[in-house]
Design a protein around this motif. Sequence first.
Motif, PDB file in Angstrom:
ATOM      1  N   THR A 223      62.364  40.279   0.870  1.00  0.00           N
ATOM      2  CA  THR A 223      63.636  40.911   1.209  1.00  0.00           C
ATOM      3  C   THR A 223      64.591  39.907   1.828  1.00  0.00           C
ATOM      4  OG1 THR A 223      62.536  43.046   1.602  1.00  0.00           O
ATOM      5  CG2 THR A 223      64.738  42.779   2.509  1.00  0.00           C
ATOM      6  N   CYS A 224      64.074  39.080   2.713  1.00  0.00           N
ATOM      7  CA  CYS A 224      64.897  38.040   3.336  1.00  0.00           C
ATOM      8  C   CYS A 224      65.436  37.083   2.277  1.00  0.00           C
ATOM      9  CB  CYS A 224      64.086  37.284   4.384  1.00  0.00           C
ATOM     10  SG  CYS A 224      65.019  35.961   5.212  1.00  0.00           S
ATOM     11  N   GLY A 225      64.582  36.695   1.336  1.00  0.00           N
ATOM     12  CA  GLY A 225      65.019  35.780   0.288  1.00  0.00           C
ATOM     13  C   GLY A 225      66.110  36.377  -0.582  1.00  0.00           C
ATOM     14  N   VAL A 226      65.932  37.631  -0.979  1.00  0.00           N
ATOM     15  CA  VAL A 226      66.937  38.285  -1.822  1.00  0.00           C
ATOM     16  C   VAL A 226      68.245  38.449  -1.053  1.00  0.00           C
ATOM     17  CG1 VAL A 226      67.514  40.369  -3.111  1.00  0.00           C
ATOM     18  CG2 VAL A 226      65.183  39.475  -3.187  1.00  0.00           C
ATOM     19  N   LEU A 227      68.135  38.866   0.203  1.00  0.00           N
ATOM     20  CA  LEU A 227      69.334  39.024   1.029  1.00  0.00           C
ATOM     21  C   LEU A 227      70.078  37.708   1.204  1.00  0.00           C
ATOM     22  CD1 LEU A 227      68.483  41.454   3.970  1.00  0.00           C
ATOM     23  CD2 LEU A 227      70.577  41.482   2.596  1.00  0.00           C
ATOM     24  N   ALA A 228      69.334  36.643   1.457  1.00  0.00           N
ATOM     25  CA  ALA A 228      69.967  35.338   1.651  1.00  0.00           C
ATOM     26  C   ALA A 228      70.721  34.927   0.393  1.00  0.00           C
ATOM     27  CB  ALA A 228      68.913  34.290   2.014  1.00  0.00           C
ATOM     28  N   ARG A 229      70.134  35.192  -0.748  1.00  0.00           N
ATOM     29  CA  ARG A 229      70.804  34.855  -2.007  1.00  0.00           C
ATOM     30  C   ARG A 229      72.065  35.705  -2.206  1.00  0.00           C
ATOM     31  NH1 ARG A 229      68.656  33.036  -7.487  1.00  0.00           N
ATOM     32  NH2 ARG A 229      70.249  33.689  -8.966  1.00  0.00           N
TER      33      ARG A 229
ATOM     34  N   PHE B  85      61.374  45.194  -3.720  1.00  0.00           N
ATOM     35  CA  PHE B  85      60.277  46.063  -4.139  1.00  0.00           C
ATOM     36  C   PHE B  85      59.791  45.678  -5.533  1.00  0.00           C
ATOM     37  CE2 PHE B  85      58.733  50.124  -5.967  1.00  0.00           C
ATOM     38  CZ  PHE B  85      57.721  50.399  -5.064  1.00  0.00           C
ATOM     39  N   GLU B  86      60.731  45.421  -6.449  1.00  0.00           N
ATOM     40  CA  GLU B  86      60.371  45.029  -7.809  1.00  0.00           C
ATOM     41  C   GLU B  86      59.694  43.664  -7.819  1.00  0.00           C
ATOM     42  OE1 GLU B  86      62.433  44.519 -12.228  1.00  0.00           O
ATOM     43  OE2 GLU B  86      63.678  44.418 -10.423  1.00  0.00           O
ATOM     44  N   ILE B  87      60.240  42.702  -7.076  1.00  0.00           N
ATOM     45  CA  ILE B  87      59.678  41.349  -7.053  1.00  0.00           C
ATOM     46  C   ILE B  87      58.294  41.349  -6.416  1.00  0.00           C
ATOM     47  CG2 ILE B  87      59.974  39.023  -6.109  1.00  0.00           C
ATOM     48  CD1 ILE B  87      63.013  39.484  -6.341  1.00  0.00           C
TER      49      ILE B  87
ATOM     50  N   ALA C 230      50.524  45.375  -4.292  1.00  0.00           N
ATOM     51  CA  ALA C 230      51.043  45.397  -2.922  1.00  0.00           C
ATOM     52  C   ALA C 230      52.001  46.552  -2.702  1.00  0.00           C
ATOM     53  CB  ALA C 230      51.753  44.076  -2.604  1.00  0.00           C
ATOM     54  N   THR C 231      52.686  47.004  -3.751  1.00  0.00           N
ATOM     55  CA  THR C 231      53.650  48.089  -3.583  1.00  0.00           C
ATOM     56  C   THR C 231      52.978  49.416  -3.234  1.00  0.00           C
ATOM     57  OG1 THR C 231      53.617  48.328  -5.990  1.00  0.00           O
ATOM     58  CG2 THR C 231      55.448  47.080  -5.037  1.00  0.00           C
TER      59      THR C 231
END
Length: 289
Positions: A113-119, A275-277, A285-286
């Motif tokens: 989530t942090c990675g997607v948000l940062a992008r 969630f998808e990644i 894990a989901t």
Amino acid sequence: MVPKSLIEKVGSLYTLPDVALRVNGLLSSDKASNDQLEEIIVHDPALTAQLLKLVNSAFYGFPGKVDTVSRAISMIGRQELRNIVIATSVASTFQDIPEDLVDMETFWYHSITCGVLARLLAEQCKRRERERFFIAGLLNSIGKLILFSQFPEKAGEALSFKDQGEDAVAEAEQRIFGFTYAELGAELLKEWKLPSSIWQLVAAQTDPMNATDILQDACILHVAAKIAASIEPCSVKTYDFEDFNPTYLPEAWETLGLSDESIKPLTLDASLQAFEILGIIRPGATLIF
């Protein structure tokens, strides 16, 4: 004890899988051809499958199906390829982390989530080389796993301040170890020979306003990490985005020059993409949701 000496001592325990090291080495040399990269990847069926699933996910949003490794590389570019290979490999690097200190599925959900948000924030801020923000976000808390693994009692002592917020935990780490998880994580990424444009962000995330040379970039990761930390794993289904209050520095958000109204839609978008990644990188894990 300083981060560099600790990584020199235990770094052999935290090495990337061979395929990730080979891809990273080729990309770092600037002499690799796409054919060489493809040859390494296709000999790892699991990585090939994950690569193609990610390239065809909503995270990239390419029109039409990407069904070969060579086409995937040409479409996403080499730096993004590095990110995907590391993202799909890094989870296997950290095993036997004490379960009483961290739930690994939740940890990776927050990290993604942090990675997607940062992008997403980097896109909003029109930053160049935006792909590096995803991997910096994904690996932003990697230093915590080293502390949990190597010093479970002391790490647990620092973690006991969690009710007072992430900043209180980082301050406790500074008192106990003499450094924070951010500094330790950055040192590991140096050991992995990741670009300075990635590890510098990880090092600066807890004190972005003093990272004058990379101020806006550091603020992006800081804000992304704080928002991700404020989201519970159940967020995709039940989280109320009208009622969340991430504790990022107000001046860090002001540095980004974005409107307050953009926070919630960005966070919701990131949560759904994560969630998808997560389902691709950590199959099964989901189920935590």
